[in-house]
Scaffold this motif. Sequence first.
Motif, mmCIF file in Angstrom:
data_model
loop_
_atom_site.group_PDB
_atom_site.id
_atom_site.type_symbol
_atom_site.label_atom_id
_atom_site.label_comp_id
_atom_site.label_asym_id
_atom_site.label_seq_id
_atom_site.Cartn_x
_atom_site.Cartn_y
_atom_site.Cartn_z
ATOM 1 N N ARG A 40 -11.245 0.041 35.263
ATOM 2 C CA ARG A 40 -10.297 1.010 34.706
ATOM 3 C C ARG A 40 -10.483 1.107 33.192
ATOM 4 O O ARG A 40 -10.434 2.187 32.607
ATOM 5 N N ASN A 41 -10.723 -0.027 32.549
ATOM 6 C CA ASN A 41 -10.958 -0.021 31.103
ATOM 7 C C ASN A 41 -12.253 0.722 30.769
ATOM 8 O O ASN A 41 -12.311 1.477 29.797
ATOM 9 N N TYR A 42 -13.306 0.499 31.569
ATOM 10 C CA TYR A 42 -14.547 1.243 31.363
ATOM 11 C C TYR A 42 -14.303 2.743 31.480
ATOM 12 O O TYR A 42 -14.849 3.531 30.711
ATOM 13 N N ALA A 43 -13.476 3.146 32.441
ATOM 14 C CA ALA A 43 -13.158 4.563 32.601
ATOM 15 C C ALA A 43 -12.465 5.093 31.355
ATOM 16 O O ALA A 43 -12.778 6.187 30.870
ATOM 17 N N LEU A 44 -11.533 4.318 30.818
ATOM 18 C CA LEU A 44 -10.835 4.739 29.603
ATOM 19 C C LEU A 44 -11.801 4.839 28.414
ATOM 20 O O LEU A 44 -11.702 5.751 27.597
ATOM 21 N N ILE A 45 -12.740 3.905 28.340
ATOM 22 C CA ILE A 45 -13.728 3.961 27.262
ATOM 23 C C ILE A 45 -14.592 5.212 27.393
ATOM 24 O O ILE A 45 -14.873 5.902 26.409
ATOM 25 N N GLU A 46 -14.982 5.521 28.618
ATOM 26 C CA GLU A 46 -15.792 6.724 28.860
ATOM 27 C C GLU A 46 -15.025 7.976 28.455
ATOM 28 O O GLU A 46 -15.553 8.865 27.793
ATOM 29 N N ILE A 47 -13.746 8.051 28.847
ATOM 30 C CA ILE A 47 -12.909 9.200 28.466
ATOM 31 C C ILE A 47 -12.758 9.257 26.946
ATOM 32 O O ILE A 47 -12.865 10.321 26.337
ATOM 33 N N GLU A 48 -12.531 8.104 26.329
ATOM 34 C CA GLU A 48 -12.382 8.050 24.863
ATOM 35 C C GLU A 48 -13.661 8.522 24.164
ATOM 36 O O GLU A 48 -13.600 9.267 23.181
ATOM 37 N N ASN A 49 -14.812 8.116 24.675
ATOM 38 C CA ASN A 49 -16.081 8.561 24.081
ATOM 39 C C ASN A 49 -16.241 10.075 24.166
ATOM 40 O O ASN A 49 -16.698 10.714 23.216
ATOM 41 N N ILE A 50 -15.872 10.640 25.316
ATOM 42 C CA ILE A 50 -15.964 12.100 25.475
ATOM 43 C C ILE A 50 -15.006 12.788 24.516
ATOM 44 O O ILE A 50 -15.367 13.765 23.847
ATOM 45 N N LEU A 51 -13.789 12.269 24.422
ATOM 46 C CA LEU A 51 -12.814 12.866 23.514
ATOM 47 C C LEU A 51 -13.270 12.755 22.058
ATOM 48 O O LEU A 51 -13.152 13.708 21.287
ATOM 49 N N GLN A 52 -13.816 11.596 21.677
ATOM 50 C CA GLN A 52 -14.262 11.411 20.295
ATOM 51 C C GLN A 52 -15.415 12.333 19.942
ATOM 52 O O GLN A 52 -15.528 12.766 18.798
ATOM 53 N N SER A 53 -16.258 12.650 20.910
ATOM 54 C CA SER A 53 -17.351 13.589 20.624
ATOM 55 C C SER A 53 -16.812 14.990 20.348
ATOM 56 O O SER A 53 -17.520 15.841 19.833
ATOM 57 N N ASN A 54 -15.532 15.214 20.696
ATOM 58 C CA ASN A 54 -14.857 16.486 20.423
ATOM 59 C C ASN A 54 -13.738 16.312 19.393
ATOM 60 O O ASN A 54 -12.775 17.081 19.364
ATOM 61 N N ASN A 55 -13.863 15.265 18.572
ATOM 62 C CA ASN A 55 -12.910 14.967 17.496
ATOM 63 C C ASN A 55 -11.474 14.776 17.993
ATOM 64 O O ASN A 55 -10.522 15.188 17.346
ATOM 65 N N LYS A 56 -11.323 14.165 19.148
ATOM 66 C CA LYS A 56 -10.007 13.835 19.711
ATOM 67 C C LYS A 56 -10.020 12.364 20.101
ATOM 68 O O LYS A 56 -11.032 11.683 19.988
ATOM 69 N N SER A 57 -8.881 11.892 20.594
ATOM 70 C CA SER A 57 -8.763 10.509 21.034
ATOM 71 C C SER A 57 -7.682 10.430 22.101
ATOM 72 O O SER A 57 -6.822 11.320 22.195
ATOM 73 N N LEU A 58 -7.705 9.375 22.896
ATOM 74 C CA LEU A 58 -6.633 9.166 23.872
ATOM 75 C C LEU A 58 -5.284 9.014 23.174
ATOM 76 O O LEU A 58 -4.241 9.321 23.755
ATOM 77 N N SER A 59 -5.296 8.554 21.942
ATOM 78 C CA SER A 59 -4.038 8.418 21.202
ATOM 79 C C SER A 59 -3.391 9.779 20.926
ATOM 80 O O SER A 59 -2.200 9.837 20.630
ATOM 81 N N ASN A 60 -4.152 10.875 21.050
ATOM 82 C CA ASN A 60 -3.591 12.222 20.908
ATOM 83 C C ASN A 60 -2.823 12.659 22.150
ATOM 84 O O ASN A 60 -2.204 13.722 22.147
ATOM 85 N N PHE A 61 -2.901 11.861 23.231
ATOM 86 C CA PHE A 61 -2.289 12.241 24.511
ATOM 87 C C PHE A 61 -1.378 11.136 25.042
ATOM 88 O O PHE A 61 -1.630 10.553 26.095
#
Length: 197
Positions: A40-61
Motif C-alpha cells: 500500500r505504501n508503494y502504491a502511495l509512493i507511485e501516486i505521489e511520483n505521478i502527482l509530483q511530475s505534474n507539480n502536485k502532491s498527495l498533501s494537496n488532496f
Amino acid sequence: MTRPEYMLEYCWNEFTEDIAYRLQHCRTNLGPNVSDDTLRNYALIEIENILQSNNKSLSNFPPMPIPIRSMADVTVNGLVLDELDYNVDAMREELKKYLSFISYDQKKVFDDIMEVVINDRGGLFFLYVHGGTRLNFIWKTLSTHIRSKGKTVINVAYSVIASLLLPGGRTVHSKFGLPIIVHESLTCNIKPQSPHA
C-alpha cells in the motif's frame, strides 16, 4: 474525484498487482513476501511520483494518506525497474559467448572501459571505427558484462536505427527529454522530483 481516499481504500489491491509483479522480477528478490502495508505504501509512493511530475502532491488532496518514504527504495519507480528487468544469470552466460568471439583490439577497448567502470572513476570514451567493424558487438559486450554484475546500463543513441541495435536501446531524445534540435543553451525537459528524474 470527490473522495479519492475511498477509491484508494477499495482499489489499492488492484493497483499494487503491477508493483508486486515488478518487485518479484527485480534483482532485489523482494518477491511475494512483501506485506500489504508495504505494498500500500508503494502504491502511495507511485501516486505521489505521478502527482509530483505534474507539480502536485498527495498533501494537496486531504485526507489522502502520505507515503512513508523510508519504507521503500528507488526500485518502486517503474523506470528504474525497467532498467533492472533482466536475468543476471542469463547475462553471465551471454557474456561468456561474447567474450569467446572478441578480437584482440576489441578486448583492449573492453578492458580499458571496464577498468574505469569497475573502479567507479567515470570517463568519456570516443570510439571511431569504420562501418562493419562490429562496434555494436563492443556495446553489447560492455552492457552484458555490467548487467551480469547486477548493475544498471542505459544504452542510448542519437538515431532510432542505432538505438534499436543496442540492448534496451533508446534515443537520447526520448530517454533524457532532449529536444531534437540541439544548441548550446539546450536543457532537458525532465522535471525535478519526477519519476523520470
